[in-house]
Design an enzyme around this catalytic site. Structure first.
Site, short mmCIF file in Angstrom:
data_model
loop_
_atom_site.label_atom_id
_atom_site.label_comp_id
_atom_site.label_asym_id
_atom_site.label_seq_id
_atom_site.Cartn_x
_atom_site.Cartn_y
_atom_site.Cartn_z
CG ASP A 1 -2.21 0.70 1.04
OD1 ASP A 1 -3.24 0.18 1.50
OD2 ASP A 1 -2.18 1.77 0.38
CG ASP B 1 -4.11 6.10 0.87
OD1 ASP B 1 -5.10 5.38 1.04
OD2 ASP B 1 -3.89 7.15 1.47
CD GLU C 1 -8.68 5.21 -1.51
OE1 GLU C 1 -7.68 5.88 -1.22
OE2 GLU C 1 -9.63 5.05 -0.75
CG HIS D 1 -8.99 -0.50 4.48
ND1 HIS D 1 -8.84 -0.56 3.10
CD2 HIS D 1 -8.45 0.66 4.86
CE1 HIS D 1 -8.25 0.52 2.68
NE2 HIS D 1 -7.99 1.29 3.71
CG ASP D 2 -11.06 3.12 3.62
OD1 ASP D 2 -10.42 3.36 2.58
OD2 ASP D 2 -10.56 3.17 4.76
O1 TEU Z 1 -9.13 6.39 1.94
C1 TEU Z 1 -9.54 7.66 1.50
C2 TEU Z 1 -10.87 7.66 0.86
O2 TEU Z 1 -11.11 8.43 -0.03
C3 TEU Z 1 -11.99 6.74 1.26
O3 TEU Z 1 -11.50 5.58 1.77
C4 TEU Z 1 -12.95 7.44 2.23
O4 TEU Z 1 -13.24 8.68 1.70
C5 TEU Z 1 -12.33 7.61 3.60
O5 TEU Z 1 -12.41 6.37 4.25
C6 TEU Z 1 -13.10 8.66 4.41
O6 TEU Z 1 -14.46 8.34 4.46
C7 TEU Z 1 -7.71 6.14 1.97
C8 TEU Z 1 -7.49 4.88 2.80
O7 TEU Z 1 -8.13 3.78 2.16
C9 TEU Z 1 -8.07 5.13 4.18
O8 TEU Z 1 -8.03 3.96 4.99
C10 TEU Z 1 -7.27 6.25 4.83
O9 TEU Z 1 -7.89 6.59 6.07
C11 TEU Z 1 -7.21 7.50 3.94
O10 TEU Z 1 -7.00 7.23 2.56
C12 TEU Z 1 -6.05 8.38 4.36
O11 TEU Z 1 -4.84 7.71 4.05
#
Ligand code: TEU
Ligand code: CA
Length: 547
Positions: free
Chosen positions: A98, A200, A255, A328-329
């Site tokens: 990542d 990311d 992403e 994971h989000d």
């Molecule tokens: O996530 C950023 C992102 O745009 C989405 O996952 C979502 O908008 C975010 O979870 C807020 O709601 C990436 C990673 O996947 C996430 O785990 C990190 O917290 C974030 O970037 C910052 O690195």
């Protein structure tokens, strides 16, 4: 349509903190993953996406990196990493790391230097520092995690930008030194033999340097028009590709918050020399109101279907996507898009049929292959996610009760997908013999790998069958996608066609029995999530036909 190994692969995403603990400290680690390699391999995994394992104060569970060249001691050692990579390659499994380079931790040495008083030292321009305005932040930008996207440093008398938590300062990619440091990080891990990166929030690396105020009434719109797709984003990605990535046989998946259908092939077009594919996030916002995930709106299957069809058409034969329904989000797919109670097993299987018959590289989030569900902790004290805890402070200040906020978190929060993997019905689901960093979902006694291994109709067995089936038919990887009965409110039906086969996929996204509104003459029933198919699709039934 150019063929590539990374188009035909199955990605399995492992959140290392929650997968398997091997030393009893309650935190998942590399030793734990090593213990579970046969399980991962038996699923049919070709590629693992490993969430960050670098040194980090864990403000955002590793998405706040303080040293890119290390393995966090709680995950293990660099020697263990090398051993894991070797063992994965021995099983023909590739590894994506990542890459989090839109921002670092505020404890990274670069930021510790950068925040020193004055502006004429080498690390000042590694980040974005601005004078305040009217005694407050330089503009009205808000963090993804709530609150202003700027924090004031008195010793420097300036504010620094952080699109995420205050402990995640944004790197200044305008600075060639920053870009050279990022390339060094890429080379370090690629020279160790990894097979690529998940990048990311990569569309955010180029900022609009006027830092003008935004219309913050709709956060999704701010992501698209202000935080992502900045003026130099393609230039920066092409530079990374030209100087580093193109020198290795690797894959990259970005992403893509804020990447829209009309822009997608600027990032993933085969002729662009930027990314191989993206995770777009449009379908992850189908129940987000203007205020984002904690401002929910009802889901609409028609919108959901139009997004899948629209994205397939937008990408066409010129680019590529990775397809997923949770990570994971975002909440567990079976809880968010189907029924995690009475029809949990059928629902979990039906959703797997969507991602495993869609055009794009399927990405399976750990635990979804056994139908793991959202969790319902009854106290904020049980939650760990910085986003959830930050928004609790904001909502509490606005007068929201803990009970009301807990309801929001139980359906929309990120900890839903971060509870430990449920291996068996022993204490802590076999994840740890210590005290887990986050509580195990109490339903682990009914929902776990052991249970699924012993059951004849388990979600796990179905995933193995579906993955094997997808690998048997290239039509499901490269074939054209055609949406049928697009206006149907309960059914998601589509074809996958090439000169070898014609598949017809019927998915019932409802709790009711629904007549089949399409022709099946000439098709042969291949596979489904319920026994003995009839002309009626039962609740959450999926059927796959072929000719
Ligand atoms: O996530 C950023 C992102 O745009 C989405 O996952 C979502 O908008 C975010 O979870 C807020 O709601 C990436 C990673 O996947 C996430 O785990 C990190 O917290 C974030 O970037 C910052 O690195
Ligand atoms: Ca551990």
């Amino acid at each position: 349509m150019k063929k590539h190994w990374w188009k035909e692969a199955i990605i399995y995403q492992i959140y290392p903190r929650s997968f398997q603990d091997s030393n009893g400290d309650g935190i998942g680690d590399l030793g734990g993953i090593l213990q579970r390699l046969d399980y991962i391999s038996d699923l049919g995994t070709d590629v693992i996406w490993l969430n960050p394992i670098y040194d980090s104060p864990n403000d955002d569970n590793g998405y706040d990196i303080s040293d890119y060249y290390t393995v966090h001691p709680e995950f293990g050692t660099m020697a263990q990493f090398d051993h894991l990579l070797e063992e994965l390659h021995r099983r023909d499994i590739r590894l994506l790391m990542d890459l989090v380079v839109n921002h670092t931790s505020d404890e990274h040495a670069w930021f510790v230097q950068s925040k020193q008083p004055g502006t004429d030292h080498p690390y000042h321009d590694f980040y974005f520092w601005k004078e305040g305005k009217n005694g407050g932040p330089p503009n009205n930008w808000q963090s993804f995690f709530g609150g202003p996207a700027w924090t004031f440093v008195p010793a420097k008398n300036m504010w620094y930008l952080h699109l995420f938590s205050t402990k995640q300062p944004d790197l200044n990619w305008e600075n060639p030194q920053v870009r050279e440091e990022v390339k060094k990080v890429l080379r370090f891990w690629l020279d160790k033999g990894i097979d690529g990166f998940r990048m990311d929030v990569i569309p955010c690396i180029s900022k609009h340097l006027d830092f003008a105020d935004a219309d913050i009434s709709n956060f999704g719109h701010v992501i698209e028009t202000v935080y992502s797709n900045g003026p130099r984003v393609h230039e920066f990605l092409r530079e990374l590709n030209r100087d580093v990535l193109s020198h290795y046989d690797v894959m990259t998946v970005g992403e893509g918050p804020g990447i829209t259908m009309d822009r997608a092939n600027l990032y993933v077009g085969h002729d662009r020399g930027e990314l191989d594919m993206i995770f777009h996030l449009d379908h992850m916002a189908v129940d987000h109101g203007p205020g984002g995930r904690f401002d929910p709106r009802p889901k609409d299957l028609l919108e959901f279907k139009q997004l899948w069809a629209g994205w397939d058409q937008a990408i066409g034969d010129r680019g590529w996507l990775s397809v997923f329904l949770d990570n994971h989000d975002f909440p567990r797919m079976v809880s968010r898009f189907a029924d995690d109670k009475k029809h949990r097993i059928a629902s979990a299987k039906m959703l797997s049929m969507l991602i495993l018959t869609m055009r794009g590289t399927p990405c399976i989030y750990f635990g979804s292959e056994i139908g793991m569900t959202n969790v319902q902790f009854d106290s904020i004290a049980d939650y760990r996610d910085v986003e959830t805890l930050n928004f609790w402070k904001i909502m509490q200040a606005k007068g929201m009760s803990e009970q009301d906020y807990l309801q929001l978190v139980q359906s929309q929060g990120r900890d839903n997908v971060r509870t430990p993997m449920q291996w068996d019905s022993s204490s802590h689901a076999g994840f740890t013999d210590g005290n887990p960093w986050i509580r195990v979902n109490p339903n682990y006694e009914q929902i776990n790998v052991q249970e699924d291994r012993e059951a004849s109709d388990s979600v796990l067995l179905f995933y193995q069958q579906m993955i094997a089936m997808r690998k048997q038919y290239e039509t499901l990887v490269y074939g054209a996608f055609e949406l049928l009965v697009g206006a149907h409110c309960e059914l998601f039906i589509y074809d996958r066609i090439d000169d070898q086969h014609h598949f017809r996929v019927l998915l019932n996204f409802s709790n009711g029995a629904v007549d089949i509104p399409v022709e099946l003459d000439g098709f042969r029933y291949l596979l489904g999530n319920l026994p003995d198919p009839t002309e009626v699709l039962r609740p959450w039934e999926g059927q796959l036909w072929i000719k």
